[in-house]
Design a protein around this motif. Structure first.
Motif, mmCIF file in Angstrom:
data_model
loop_
_atom_site.group_PDB
_atom_site.id
_atom_site.type_symbol
_atom_site.label_atom_id
_atom_site.label_comp_id
_atom_site.label_asym_id
_atom_site.label_seq_id
_atom_site.Cartn_x
_atom_site.Cartn_y
_atom_site.Cartn_z
ATOM 1 N N PRO A 1 3.447 -15.108 -7.297
ATOM 2 C CA PRO A 1 3.876 -13.739 -7.611
ATOM 3 C C PRO A 1 2.743 -12.737 -7.529
ATOM 4 N N ARG A 2 3.101 -11.535 -7.068
ATOM 5 C CA ARG A 2 2.187 -10.402 -7.066
ATOM 6 C C ARG A 2 2.974 -9.165 -7.498
ATOM 7 N N SER A 3 2.294 -8.248 -8.159
ATOM 8 C CA SER A 3 2.901 -6.986 -8.565
ATOM 9 C C SER A 3 1.980 -5.853 -8.141
ATOM 10 N N PHE A 4 2.473 -5.007 -7.242
ATOM 11 C CA PHE A 4 1.698 -3.894 -6.717
ATOM 12 C C PHE A 4 2.182 -2.581 -7.339
ATOM 13 N N VAL A 5 1.252 -1.680 -7.592
ATOM 14 C CA VAL A 5 1.615 -0.322 -7.995
ATOM 15 C C VAL A 5 1.947 0.484 -6.746
ATOM 16 N N ALA A 6 3.037 1.232 -6.803
ATOM 17 C CA ALA A 6 3.424 2.127 -5.712
ATOM 18 C C ALA A 6 3.586 3.529 -6.281
ATOM 19 N N VAL A 7 2.893 4.486 -5.684
ATOM 20 C CA VAL A 7 2.888 5.863 -6.164
ATOM 21 C C VAL A 7 3.589 6.756 -5.140
ATOM 22 N N ALA A 8 4.544 7.511 -5.612
ATOM 23 C CA ALA A 8 5.179 8.539 -4.791
ATOM 24 C C ALA A 8 4.818 9.906 -5.357
ATOM 25 N N ARG A 9 4.759 10.885 -4.483
ATOM 26 C CA ARG A 9 4.526 12.256 -4.902
ATOM 27 C C ARG A 9 5.860 12.973 -4.906
ATOM 28 N N LEU A 10 6.198 13.630 -6.001
ATOM 29 C CA LEU A 10 7.456 14.355 -6.157
ATOM 30 C C LEU A 10 7.161 15.839 -6.334
ATOM 31 N N ALA A 11 7.757 16.659 -5.484
ATOM 32 C CA ALA A 11 7.630 18.109 -5.588
ATOM 33 C C ALA A 11 9.003 18.711 -5.859
ATOM 34 N N THR A 12 9.048 19.696 -6.728
ATOM 35 C CA THR A 12 10.291 20.370 -7.073
ATOM 36 C C THR A 12 10.108 21.886 -6.995
ATOM 37 N N GLY A 13 11.189 22.561 -6.697
ATOM 38 C CA GLY A 13 11.177 24.016 -6.674
ATOM 39 C C GLY A 13 12.596 24.539 -6.768
ATOM 40 N N ARG A 14 12.720 25.825 -6.984
ATOM 41 C CA ARG A 14 14.053 26.440 -7.093
ATOM 42 C C ARG A 14 14.177 27.613 -6.132
ATOM 43 N N ARG A 15 15.365 27.733 -5.593
ATOM 44 C CA ARG A 15 15.634 28.861 -4.715
ATOM 45 C C ARG A 15 15.642 30.149 -5.536
ATOM 46 N N ASP B 1 2.823 7.999 -1.416
ATOM 47 C CA ASP B 1 1.446 8.356 -1.096
ATOM 48 C C ASP B 1 0.855 7.204 -0.292
ATOM 49 N N PHE B 2 1.076 7.231 1.014
ATOM 50 C CA PHE B 2 0.636 6.142 1.882
ATOM 51 C C PHE B 2 -0.860 5.872 1.727
ATOM 52 N N THR B 3 -1.660 6.928 1.644
ATOM 53 C CA THR B 3 -3.109 6.762 1.659
ATOM 54 C C THR B 3 -3.630 6.192 0.345
ATOM 55 N N GLY B 4 -3.214 6.763 -0.762
ATOM 56 C CA GLY B 4 -3.823 6.383 -2.029
ATOM 57 C C GLY B 4 -2.971 5.566 -2.962
ATOM 58 N N GLY B 5 -1.689 5.353 -2.626
ATOM 59 C CA GLY B 5 -0.835 4.745 -3.625
ATOM 60 C C GLY B 5 0.200 3.769 -3.118
ATOM 61 N N PHE B 6 -0.071 3.117 -1.978
ATOM 62 C CA PHE B 6 0.944 2.224 -1.410
ATOM 63 C C PHE B 6 0.291 0.914 -0.998
ATOM 64 N N ALA B 7 -0.227 0.213 -1.994
ATOM 65 C CA ALA B 7 -1.094 -0.948 -1.751
ATOM 66 C C ALA B 7 -0.395 -2.058 -0.987
ATOM 67 N N PHE B 8 0.878 -2.295 -1.240
ATOM 68 C CA PHE B 8 1.552 -3.435 -0.619
ATOM 69 C C PHE B 8 1.639 -3.270 0.897
ATOM 70 N N LEU B 9 1.812 -2.039 1.359
ATOM 71 C CA LEU B 9 1.876 -1.801 2.796
ATOM 72 C C LEU B 9 0.483 -1.601 3.390
ATOM 73 N N ARG B 10 -0.434 -1.067 2.600
ATOM 74 C CA ARG B 10 -1.796 -0.874 3.096
ATOM 75 C C ARG B 10 -2.456 -2.223 3.412
ATOM 76 N N ALA B 11 -2.146 -3.242 2.627
ATOM 77 C CA ALA B 11 -2.710 -4.565 2.904
ATOM 78 C C ALA B 11 -2.295 -5.056 4.286
ATOM 79 N N PHE B 12 -1.061 -4.752 4.673
ATOM 80 C CA PHE B 12 -0.573 -5.137 6.000
ATOM 81 C C PHE B 12 -1.196 -4.283 7.091
#
Length: 265
Positions: free
Chosen positions: A249-263, A137-148
């Protein structure tokens, strides 16, 4: 315009691969693949997800597809029993109904035709098979890269366009991945956050992989900058990382969105 660069597996591991590996484990905790499954790792990169699957189930039959031969060489070394090939996830050279699961880890943000990619994942799984895709979630959950990226967007002539390219179309925000899966005709579609921590020893551990490796999107952007501007940019990024405190040291939270489905069965 700077693009995603995937030419050095070693440099990629320092910049992003270590976090892909951590996310792969968290993703598999959610998916709980059946033993001995035939699994497609679509956009396998250096093999983080394939390696995680192999560690959990030595009987899994893993096929990986990626555009980067350099990354595929790393994947083959990590998972010798896997089958890894150059290929485009929007036009897979694979038969219908071939896999129990087709997985995509941190790929769809960088695929021009995402609908085509998901349609291909659905095509190659067996009826009732699992399709799963995860993206930061680049917009809301990727603080380490958003700072850059916010730093360079505010200071560099090219920075705003760079940020807009990836942050104005955030496929990892809630609802986007699940919509792609539904549009591909998948059933039982669900979506959730998967969260990891990104731990850095100091500023050099955060900045160095981008400045020295040129991989991914941040490294590729840094590599295009005139050398005389780099010291100032590094100083500004150091201020963003330290945020008024001492380097360390720094510790950043990183959030990914996971979607699942079945054929459809």
């Amino acid at each position: 315009m700077v693009a995603y660069v995937a030419t050095s597996a070693e440099a990629y591991e320092r910049s992003m691969g270590r976090w892909s590996a951590r996310l792969a484990e968290a993703m598999l905790d959610v998916l709980a693949l059946p033993a001995g499954a035939a699994v497609l790792d679509a956009g396998c990169g250096t093999g983080a997800l394939s390696a995680a699957i192999s560690r959990r189930d030595g009987a899994a039959r893993i096929t990986g597809v990626d555009l980067s031969e350099a990354f595929l060489a790393s994947a083959r070394a990590r998972v010798p029993a896997g089958r890894f090939m150059v290929g485009d996830v929007t036009r897979l050279d694979l038969p219908d109904d071939a896999f129990d699961a087709a997985l995509s880890l941190l790929v769809l943000q960088f695929v021009p035709d995402r609908a085509a990619a998901v349609a291909e994942l659905a095509r190659v799984v067996k009826p009732g098979g699992l399709v799963a895709a995860a993206m930061w979630d680049f917009t809301g959950g990727f603080a380490f890269l958003r700072a850059f990226v916010d730093t360079v967007a505010a200071t560099e002539p090219e920075g705003e366009a760079f940020r807009a390219r990836y942050w104005s179309d955030p496929i990892g925000t809630p609802g986007r991945l699940s919509a792609l899966l539904r549009d591909a005709g998948l059933r039982e579609v669900a979506e959730r956050d998967v969260v990891i921590r990104q731990d850095f020893a100091d500023f050099a551990d955060w900045w160095g992989p981008w400045a020295q490796g040129g991989q991914g999107i941040a490294g590729a952007f840094v590599a295009t900058l005139p050398p005389d501007r780099l010291p100032r940019i590094e100083a500004l990024c150091r201020r963003a990382y330290c945020a008024g405190a001492a380097d360390g040291p720094r510790s950043f939270v990183a959030v990914a969105r996971l979607a699942t489905g079945r054929r459809q069965a």
